[in-house]
Design a protein around this motif. Structure first.
Motif, PDB file in Angstrom:
ATOM      1  N   ASP A  34      52.661  45.231  31.176  1.00 41.45           N
ATOM      2  CA  ASP A  34      51.515  44.851  32.005  1.00 41.45           C
ATOM      3  C   ASP A  34      51.830  44.905  33.505  1.00 41.45           C
ATOM      4  OD1 ASP A  34      49.750  44.363  29.933  1.00 41.45           O
ATOM      5  OD2 ASP A  34      50.317  42.246  29.753  1.00 41.45           O
ATOM      6  N   ASP A 100      46.359  45.460  34.672  1.00 43.39           N
ATOM      7  CA  ASP A 100      46.075  45.171  33.257  1.00 43.39           C
ATOM      8  C   ASP A 100      45.633  43.723  33.077  1.00 43.39           C
ATOM      9  OD1 ASP A 100      47.153  47.724  32.027  1.00 43.39           O
ATOM     10  OD2 ASP A 100      48.950  47.015  33.077  1.00 43.39           O
ATOM     11  N   LYS A 126      41.838  47.247  35.482  1.00 40.62           N
ATOM     12  CA  LYS A 126      41.636  48.521  34.822  1.00 40.62           C
ATOM     13  C   LYS A 126      40.519  48.352  33.791  1.00 40.62           C
ATOM     14  CE  LYS A 126      46.554  49.815  35.011  1.00 40.62           C
ATOM     15  NZ  LYS A 126      47.774  50.106  34.212  1.00 40.62           N
ATOM     16  N   GLY A 129      40.888  45.833  31.065  1.00 40.90           N
ATOM     17  CA  GLY A 129      41.855  44.829  31.501  1.00 40.90           C
ATOM     18  C   GLY A 129      41.307  43.419  31.363  1.00 40.90           C
TER      19      GLY A 129
END
Length: 257
Positions: A34, A100, A126, A129
């Motif tokens: 991450d 993330d 994202k 995410g």
């Protein structure tokens, strides 16, 4: 709030962060791959713990002093430190679609325009995410105490207090209202809940914790702050000694872009 106040409160904050980190790790399924963002990182207590669970983390705070202190707390090679305004997060092109996981823990209620900050957080994630977003909920128990602490003045303090407006912006709505606001921004898979707390503090802990809500202390010379604190605590609680109880509620949300 200033760095010295937070440094005094760090042992309490660290114990709380350790407990929170376990909850966060499960809630967001943190992974070593991450790329994460810690919004309103303060002195980096949570950032340091996050850095042990994720691949990379950006510690983001509006205060240069806080960031300097965070750097001293952790020199982990996977932490990037950044000074910036969370309410302008959407203007940071390098953060768009970049993370993330995003965490805003005990940060949003210090921002008057917290909805704009939430919009920036949404943009920084994202697609797919996840984020963890908690927000102090307007609760008379704690808000009235803060108002009393921050309304205290007397002839010897009025010069410093003139024109002061305290920066603490709790969410004035229900859990459903918070969820609807997040949905209007574009968040999906939103899981919201209310968490009530009652925090007993010893005399020393209270004097370390309460100044975090008393931004007016920045207006006083350092050699007079302790005297003002004693007066304000006596005004709010009837004494500046003994045990203090702080109660309130948070609205927490786990959501996805």
């Amino acid at each position: 709030m200033n760095v010295n106040q937070l440094k005094t409160f760090t042992p309490i904050a660290h114990t709380s962060a350790l407990s929170f980190m376990e909850e966060l790790s499960k809630a967001l399924s943190l992974d070593q791959k991450d790329v994460s963002l810690d919004v309103g990182c303060g002195v980096g207590t949570l950032t340091r713990l996050l850095s042990e669970r994720v691949g990379r983390v950006t510690a983001f705070d509006i205060s240069l002093e806080m960031i300097k202190e965070a750097k001293e707390i952790s020199t982990a090679g996977n932490i990037t430190y950044s000074v910036g305004d969370a309410t302008k997060l959407s203007t940071y092109e390098e953060y768009t679609n970049s993370f993330d996981k995003v965490v805003a823990h005990f940060a949003l209620h210090w921002m008057k325009d917290f909805k704009t900050a939430l919009e920036g957080i949404h943009q920084s994630l994202k697609p797919g995410g996840q984020c963890y977003l908690d927000m102090g909920q307007h609760n008379p128990d704690i808000i009235d105490t803060i108002k009393v602490l921050n309304s205290y003045t007397s002839p010897k303090w009025e010069t410093y207090m003139k024109g002061y407006e305290h920066a603490y912006y709790t969410f004035k709505g229900s859990v459903d209202d918070y969820k609807q606001m997040l949905a209007s921004i574009g968040f999906k898979d939103i899981d919201c809940k209310q968490e009530r707390f009652k925090l007993p503090l010893t005399n020393d802990e209270g004097k370390a914790f309460l100044p975090n809500f008393m931004g007016q202390l920045e207006r006083f010379p350092e050699d007079r702050r302790e005297e003002y604190m004693k007066d304000a605590l006596t005004f709010a609680f009837g004494t500046d000694q003994g045990e203090f109880f702080i109660s309130g509620s948070l609205i927490t949300a786990i959501a996805r872009r």
